[in-house]
Design a protein around this motif. Structure first.
Motif, PDB file in Angstrom:
ATOM      1  N   ALA A 265      10.605   0.567 -24.403  1.00 51.59           N
ATOM      2  CA  ALA A 265       9.726   1.279 -25.337  1.00 51.59           C
ATOM      3  C   ALA A 265       9.965   0.817 -26.779  1.00 51.59           C
ATOM      4  CB  ALA A 265       9.943   2.785 -25.221  1.00 51.59           C
ATOM      5  N   LEU A 266      11.228   0.619 -27.128  1.00 44.87           N
ATOM      6  CA  LEU A 266      11.525   0.147 -28.481  1.00 44.87           C
ATOM      7  C   LEU A 266      10.962  -1.256 -28.702  1.00 44.87           C
ATOM      8  CD1 LEU A 266      15.205   1.401 -28.946  1.00 44.87           C
ATOM      9  CD2 LEU A 266      13.136   2.307 -30.007  1.00 44.87           C
ATOM     10  N   VAL A 267      11.158  -2.118 -27.706  1.00 41.61           N
ATOM     11  CA  VAL A 267      10.608  -3.477 -27.823  1.00 41.61           C
ATOM     12  C   VAL A 267       9.078  -3.413 -27.909  1.00 41.61           C
ATOM     13  CG1 VAL A 267      10.350  -5.686 -26.652  1.00 41.61           C
ATOM     14  CG2 VAL A 267      12.562  -4.545 -26.670  1.00 41.61           C
ATOM     15  N   GLY A 268       8.459  -2.566 -27.053  1.00 38.73           N
ATOM     16  CA  GLY A 268       7.006  -2.423 -27.101  1.00 38.73           C
ATOM     17  C   GLY A 268       6.523  -1.873 -28.431  1.00 38.73           C
ATOM     18  N   PHE A 269       7.292  -0.923 -28.989  1.00 40.25           N
ATOM     19  CA  PHE A 269       6.913  -0.357 -30.282  1.00 40.25           C
ATOM     20  C   PHE A 269       6.952  -1.418 -31.375  1.00 40.25           C
ATOM     21  CE2 PHE A 269       8.176   1.761 -34.270  1.00 40.25           C
ATOM     22  CZ  PHE A 269       7.091   2.598 -34.427  1.00 40.25           C
ATOM     23  N   VAL A 270       8.020  -2.237 -31.349  1.00 41.92           N
ATOM     24  CA  VAL A 270       8.125  -3.302 -32.344  1.00 41.92           C
ATOM     25  C   VAL A 270       6.978  -4.299 -32.191  1.00 41.92           C
ATOM     26  CG1 VAL A 270       9.549  -5.245 -33.118  1.00 41.92           C
ATOM     27  CG2 VAL A 270      10.619  -3.057 -32.570  1.00 41.92           C
ATOM     28  N   ILE A 271       6.684  -4.672 -30.936  1.00 37.20           N
ATOM     29  CA  ILE A 271       5.584  -5.619 -30.692  1.00 37.20           C
ATOM     30  C   ILE A 271       4.249  -5.004 -31.109  1.00 37.20           C
ATOM     31  CG2 ILE A 271       4.319  -6.861 -28.900  1.00 37.20           C
ATOM     32  CD1 ILE A 271       6.942  -7.225 -27.437  1.00 37.20           C
TER      33      ILE A 271
ATOM     34  N   ARG B  97       3.692  -2.651 -33.390  1.00 36.70           N
ATOM     35  CA  ARG B  97       3.580  -2.633 -34.848  1.00 36.70           C
ATOM     36  C   ARG B  97       3.314  -4.033 -35.388  1.00 36.70           C
ATOM     37  NH1 ARG B  97       4.808   1.440 -38.089  1.00 36.70           N
ATOM     38  NH2 ARG B  97       5.467  -0.010 -39.719  1.00 36.70           N
ATOM     39  N   TRP B  98       3.982  -5.016 -34.805  1.00 29.90           N
ATOM     40  CA  TRP B  98       3.774  -6.395 -35.235  1.00 29.90           C
ATOM     41  C   TRP B  98       2.325  -6.814 -34.980  1.00 29.90           C
ATOM     42  CZ3 TRP B  98       3.660 -11.003 -31.912  1.00 29.90           C
ATOM     43  CH2 TRP B  98       3.664 -12.199 -32.642  1.00 29.90           C
ATOM     44  N   THR B  99       1.748  -6.296 -33.886  1.00 25.13           N
ATOM     45  CA  THR B  99       0.383  -6.665 -33.536  1.00 25.13           C
ATOM     46  C   THR B  99      -0.643  -5.859 -34.316  1.00 25.13           C
ATOM     47  OG1 THR B  99       1.142  -7.231 -31.313  1.00 25.13           O
ATOM     48  CG2 THR B  99      -1.225  -6.921 -31.613  1.00 25.13           C
ATOM     49  N   THR B 100      -0.395  -4.550 -34.483  1.00 28.47           N
ATOM     50  CA  THR B 100      -1.409  -3.683 -35.075  1.00 28.47           C
ATOM     51  C   THR B 100      -1.386  -3.667 -36.596  1.00 28.47           C
ATOM     52  OG1 THR B 100       0.099  -1.775 -34.894  1.00 28.47           O
ATOM     53  CG2 THR B 100      -1.436  -2.169 -33.069  1.00 28.47           C
ATOM     54  N   ARG B 101      -0.288  -4.084 -37.209  1.00 29.26           N
ATOM     55  CA  ARG B 101      -0.266  -4.094 -38.677  1.00 29.26           C
ATOM     56  C   ARG B 101      -1.355  -5.005 -39.246  1.00 29.26           C
ATOM     57  NH1 ARG B 101       5.477  -4.871 -41.223  1.00 29.26           N
ATOM     58  NH2 ARG B 101       5.687  -2.876 -40.142  1.00 29.26           N
TER      59      ARG B 101
END
Length: 465
Positions: free
Chosen positions: A166-172, A174-178
């Motif tokens: 979940a943490l890795v997915g959250f980082v990805i 945010r990296w994608t949606t920013r």
């Protein structure tokens, strides 16, 4: 990931529990066989009195309870209670199998009080008649505790893996949606008329970087085109007015020098120049309207209708046409672009006057279109009704096209008035339609969103559903 963990860990947990039970059973059976051999040796040497101590020592060492049974099925010793000595167990299934030389292991609730236990009932290792049988009983609580601990470890591992994923997915994410949020803000700015903060083209996945770069190029190109169009709209109004006015003056100067037979052609040429001038003015007005950032405002519909009707009454009187206003005393306020209502009414009245026969009346009617259930007005309608020849269904559908004029028209219109009415109405959040009026003529219906005042909100809340 949760599905993968479920598929992997649940079977592993069951396999582990089954293997632990098998290992426990095998260990218990092997220990019982060893104890049975020792008990057989004691009985062959006439040392039956040593059996209780031997059984107690084994029970303490293994955490079990031990029962030694002779060949007739009677209890020789029991580590749980001495009262069981002499009891006949020859009818119990595991004892019957052991007396026949076959060991019996399993889980049962009948061989001992207090719940499920693991039993191992084995004969001695002699080849002749069985001199004794040993039954060992083990509590399943330690095994259950061990299995439960393993299940808990599996659950903790799964939770840890899910949290990490979940943490890795959250980082990805945010990296994608920013970059997407930056694109959304830039799109909003562009929709408002000016892109002041273009999205960065060096963040996020490669696809989004290319999208941001392409969007920035597109937005820059659009802004350049809009600026060019705005510059044209502002300059063309000055550059085109002068030659058209000069052309008209030159044509009018020809009038004293022309033969009477050419007078009609001159009048037609002057009329076409006037129509061209009005067409240019209409096109420039539409261009300015489409290029401007427009936001609807709170407008007093009754006041605007009364003002425009008063202004047009004098022009209508010259054609012996009357103008009446109905429904204008309800204090209705609507949302409309600044100045849009004036231009909408002026264009509709101008069109109506061009087709209205003498001694007829043009009606401006204000009405409310009820919403579902009639609880409150969903839209406010402004009707401009004339008593002219009207239009057929096909003409009414094409009337809002730019430069379109009916085939049987006899006036010098530009074909831009209704296009401007539609554009202004859409920008105000409403719509406009043309209907056949009762008794002949045309009914132009402009629908606008009402402004909900405190009085209207209270009325809507009191009205039952």
């Amino acid at each position: 990931m949760a599905l993968v963990l479920l598929v992997l860990e649940v079977p592993f947990g069951f396999v582990y529990a089954r293997s632990e039970l098998n290992r426990f059973s095998n260990t218990a059976e092997l220990g019982a066989v060893t104890l049975a051999a020792v008990c057989e040796e004691k009985l062959e040497h006439g040392l039956a009195s040593d059996l209780p101590e031997l059984a107690r020592s084994y029970a303490q060492r293994t955490g079990s309870s031990v029962i030694v049974i002779d060949r007739s099925g009677r209890v020789l010793t029991d580590t749980v209670t001495s009262a069981a000595v002499g009891r006949n167990l020859s009818s119990e299934p595991d004892v019957v199998m052991a007396l026949r030389g076959r060991p019996a292991t399993g889980i049962s609730e009948d061989v001992a009080p207090g719940g499920k236990v693991l039993f191992a009932t084995v004969p001695d290792t002699s080849n002749g008649p069985t001199p004794c049988v040993v039954r060992t009983l083990y509590s399943l609580a330690p095994l259950a505790k061990k299995v439960h601990a393993t299940w808990m470890a599996l659950v903790l591992v799964a939770v840890g893996v899910l949290i990490a994923v979940a943490l890795v997915g959250f980082v990805i994410a945010r990296w994608t949606t920013r970059p997407l949020r930056a694109l959304e803000q830039a799109t909003t700015q562009l929709a408002d008329g000016r892109l002041t903060d273009p999205p960065a083209a060096d963040r996020g996945p490669p696809e989004l970087r290319r999208l941001a770069a392409s969007f920035t190029r597109t937005a820059t190109r659009l802004q350049h085109l809009l600026q060019t169009q705005e510059a044209f709209a502002s300059e063309a109004s000055h550059q085109l007015k002068t030659p058209l006015t000069a052309l008209r003056l030159r044509l009018e100067n020809f009038e004293p020098h022309l033969a009477p037979c050419a007078q009609a052609s001159l009048n037609e040429a002057i009329g076409e120049v006037g129509r061209l001038s009005r067409m240019v003015q209409g096109l420039l007005a539409l261009a300015r309207l489409e290029n401007s950032a427009i936001t609807p405002e709170n407008v007093d519909l009754d006041a605007v209708v009364a003002e425009r009707a008063s202004m047009w009454t004098a022009f209508a009187a010259e054609q012996s046409v009357g103008i009446t206003v109905t429904g204008a005393n309800s204090g209705r306020r609507v949302w409309a672009v600044s100045g849009a209502l004036d231009q909408i009414i002026d264009n509709l009245l101008s069109n109506a006057l061009h087709v209205a026969p003498p001694e007829t009346t043009i009606t401006l009617a204000i009405a409310a279109a009820p919403a579902d259930g009639g609880r409150m007005p969903a839209m406010v309608e402004l009707h401009v009704i004339d008593q002219g020849p009207g239009m057929n269904e096909t003409d009414r559908q094409r009337a809002f096209d730019r430069f379109w004029r009916a085939a049987d028209t006899h006036h010098d219109g530009t074909g831009l008035g209704l296009s401007m009415v539609q554009r202004l109405t859409d920008a105000s959040g409403g719509d406009v339609t043309l209907l056949a009026a009762q008794g002949g003529g045309l009914d132009a219906v402009v629908r606008l969103q009402p402004v909900m005042t405190a009085r209207l909100r209270r009325t809507a809340r009191r009205t039952p559903s």
